[in-house]
Write an enzyme that holds these catalytic residues in place. Sequence first.
Site, PDB file in Angstrom:
ATOM      1  N   SER A   1      39.890  37.353  26.541  1.00  9.55           N
ATOM      2  CA  SER A   1      41.295  37.213  26.902  1.00  9.55           C
ATOM      3  C   SER A   1      41.426  36.949  28.395  1.00  9.55           C
ATOM      4  CB  SER A   1      42.074  38.480  26.550  1.00  9.55           C
ATOM      5  OG  SER A   1      41.680  39.566  27.391  1.00  9.55           O
ATOM      6  N   ASP A   2      42.477  36.216  28.766  1.00  8.31           N
ATOM      7  CA  ASP A   2      42.879  36.255  30.163  1.00  8.31           C
ATOM      8  C   ASP A   2      43.312  37.698  30.427  1.00  8.31           C
ATOM      9  OD1 ASP A   2      43.519  35.568  32.765  1.00  8.31           O
ATOM     10  OD2 ASP A   2      44.662  33.790  32.209  1.00  8.31           O
ATOM     11  N   TRP A   3      43.401  38.081  31.679  1.00  2.00           N
ATOM     12  CA  TRP A   3      43.577  39.494  32.029  1.00  2.00           C
ATOM     13  C   TRP A   3      44.917  40.027  31.513  1.00  2.00           C
ATOM     14  CZ3 TRP A   3      39.202  37.750  32.465  1.00  2.00           C
ATOM     15  CH2 TRP A   3      38.137  38.397  33.114  1.00  2.00           C
TER      16      TRP A   3
ATOM     17  N   ARG B   1      45.497  39.144  37.466  1.00  2.56           N
ATOM     18  CA  ARG B   1      44.447  39.927  38.095  1.00  2.56           C
ATOM     19  C   ARG B   1      44.540  39.802  39.605  1.00  2.56           C
ATOM     20  NH1 ARG B   1      42.420  35.806  35.127  1.00  2.56           N
ATOM     21  NH2 ARG B   1      40.963  34.341  36.062  1.00  2.56           N
TER      22      ARG B   1
END
Length: 778
Positions: free
Chosen positions: A293-295, A24
């Site tokens: 979720s992570d990005w 991100r």
Amino acid sequence: STATTTSTRPSSTSTTTSSTSTSRSSSQSTSTRTSTSTRSSSTTVSTTTTTSSTTSSSSPTGSLSPAWQTAYTKAKAAVAKLSLSEKVSLGTGVQWQRGHCVGNTAAISTINFPGLCLQDGPLGIRFADLVSVFPAGINAAATFNRDLIQQRGAALGAEFKAKGINVALGPAMNIARIPAAGRNWEGFGGDPYLNGEAAFQTIVGIQSNGVQACAKHYINNEQEKNRGSASSEVDDRTEHEIYALPFLQSVRANVASVMCSYNKINGTYACGNDKTLNQILKTEFAFPGYVMSDWWAQMDVGSVTKGLDMSMPGDTAYNSGQTYFGQTLVTQVQNGNVPQSRIDDLATRILASWYYLGQDSGYPAVNFDSWSSSSSANQHVNVQGDHKTLIRKIAAASTVLLKNSKNLLPFNRPSSLAIIGSHAAPNPSGINSCSDRGCNTGVLAQGWGSGTAEYPYLSDPTSAIRTQATSDGTSITTSTSDTDTTAAANAARGKSAAIVFVTADSGEEYITVEGNKGDRNDLNLWHNGNSLISAVAAVNPNTVVVVQTVGQVLMEAWVDHPNVTSIVWSGLSGQEAGNALVDILYGVVNPSGRLPYTIAKSASDYPASISSASSIPYSEGLLVDYRWFDAKNIAPRYEFGFGLSYTTFSYASLSVSGSIGTGSTPSGPGTSVSSYLHDKVITVSFTLTNTGSRAGTEIAQLYISPPSSAGSPPYLLKGFESVYLAAGASTTVTIQLSRFDFSIWSSAQQKFVVPGGTHGITVGPSSRIRSLTGSLVV
């Protein structure tokens, strides 16, 4: 059990994507004290019974604390009013840069839900103005002070709330398995117990202000290289005792959300991993919140049945315009590939966390925009309060004095000082000139990547020392070049002392700094540091080295030089870096920081290094950080937990009382958070005396040595206390231990058990200075 003591001296249809390495990042960005903290093992936990199953399709309503039960009741009533599309929208991000925050979910007017704002990061608010930059997580850990860690969390929470942010994307609690790993500085070091205690207190602090904390990155994301494709190969016991432990303590702190990571675990991606998400987190730990979720770390729509509740930022890949949730997930439900109950569950979990933190009543709206400085959303709300005072306090308390051979420090009105190196002064291009702090120029007080924030100001050492020098009548000479060692030597020659500033930096893999793609290429000092120190030490017998660093560096080239009199380990101390350093150098604060990792004599002494392999075996198992050095009889340069003071302390009169008792850990759902495991049953006490001439703070540390039959490392940190004492004063220090502290994970029984035999108990000021020894026979 009996105690003895002795004293010694000092799957569904899916589409897939092959990589999640995009982070991100952004091409554009805009320029409290709390009550005394509780120990993680004695605070009200989220689960009080272990009678109901928590799976991906069943919310844990039978095992919730009253506060969570109330939140679940509200959430279920709200979910009952929603359409399938609305339920799914709760877990679907609106996609990248389509909302004010780095992560956003849509509003649902029928239940007065305004949508969620999710924002980085662990040391401050990213992409916003008029915010504070706190000392990094690694520095918070170095304080070994639960009260300060919780106060840091509370101050962070206050700032996030005042900007209208619902979810603070932190704390990070990945274990510093590899010294060169890029994001170690965001977390709490090399020991799972220390990580767990720091995570617990940070979460309690953040959530005390009504902000949802997010425990990340779950799990085994221990390096940046190939993080979107590599698989961490970890055995069941190691996973439970090392890497999952901080997340267990986060659940016990009632964390609202957990972020799954980019990597694979044992061949399966973290955000679609049934073992880690459904079985460990949601069942064993009975986690009642939601998993995001992570990005772009979600790999397919089928991950929803594996335990993923929220897709962030919502698109399948950077600006793809497509999503694995949203209408894709709605269609999967309508086709019978995903059960409706799973959608009810994720919606309930997300809303329950919102209700649990009281965000349904009077919560401020988002008042900034992450992407455009000209957005009408930017109200430029100053959220800093008086946090600079706390930041300075933590920065000083996290500073580790590694060497002070001639008692040169603290300074007492020296007639002259030389300040050497470019890192004593701010970045001449501007303190925020590098996006996401993606450079190592000037004072280093945070690493780089998504876990950074914009400095409101940066107290630099040169300015802070000059202010003190003016008061003292001390003349100051500077040499700002790192490469011109002749100029450095000339500046240092003949001065009362010379202070040399050196650094090592790292961060997230989407930014490469001086050839380092997130992870560090090696453990050497940057910018000619070794030569700079040697040149100064060759001409000045009172050379002080100040190390601003993300983690361990190799020091053998100069550490034993007789003229290197003092070594001050600043770490990453945030916006008050200069002022806090002066507090230490001049004795306004007596140093009490302790190393949250081991500094080795050689890089090859560590058990693991950055791997280029697609499959990364965690072959050292339980032997992470100091455990490896102890088990292999490797002498470190400075051990885990080490740090000096301007005074001295003595330990005496160790007492161990209590009993492990009878019974056994309950099996099944909630086993790892059972009160049987976490209730305090053993009391260790001892006398601590300040035997020096200055008031100071000692960090007393307790290590357990399990019986040999346990197959455990020789020494395990299981307790610490930060104790302030006036000169000559004594106090009785008490540390309480639970069955969990004595337990090991049984893969056969799938629960924590206390091994029978003699458990050694040692107390002292570091992992290798064992001032008092005792034992507990089980």
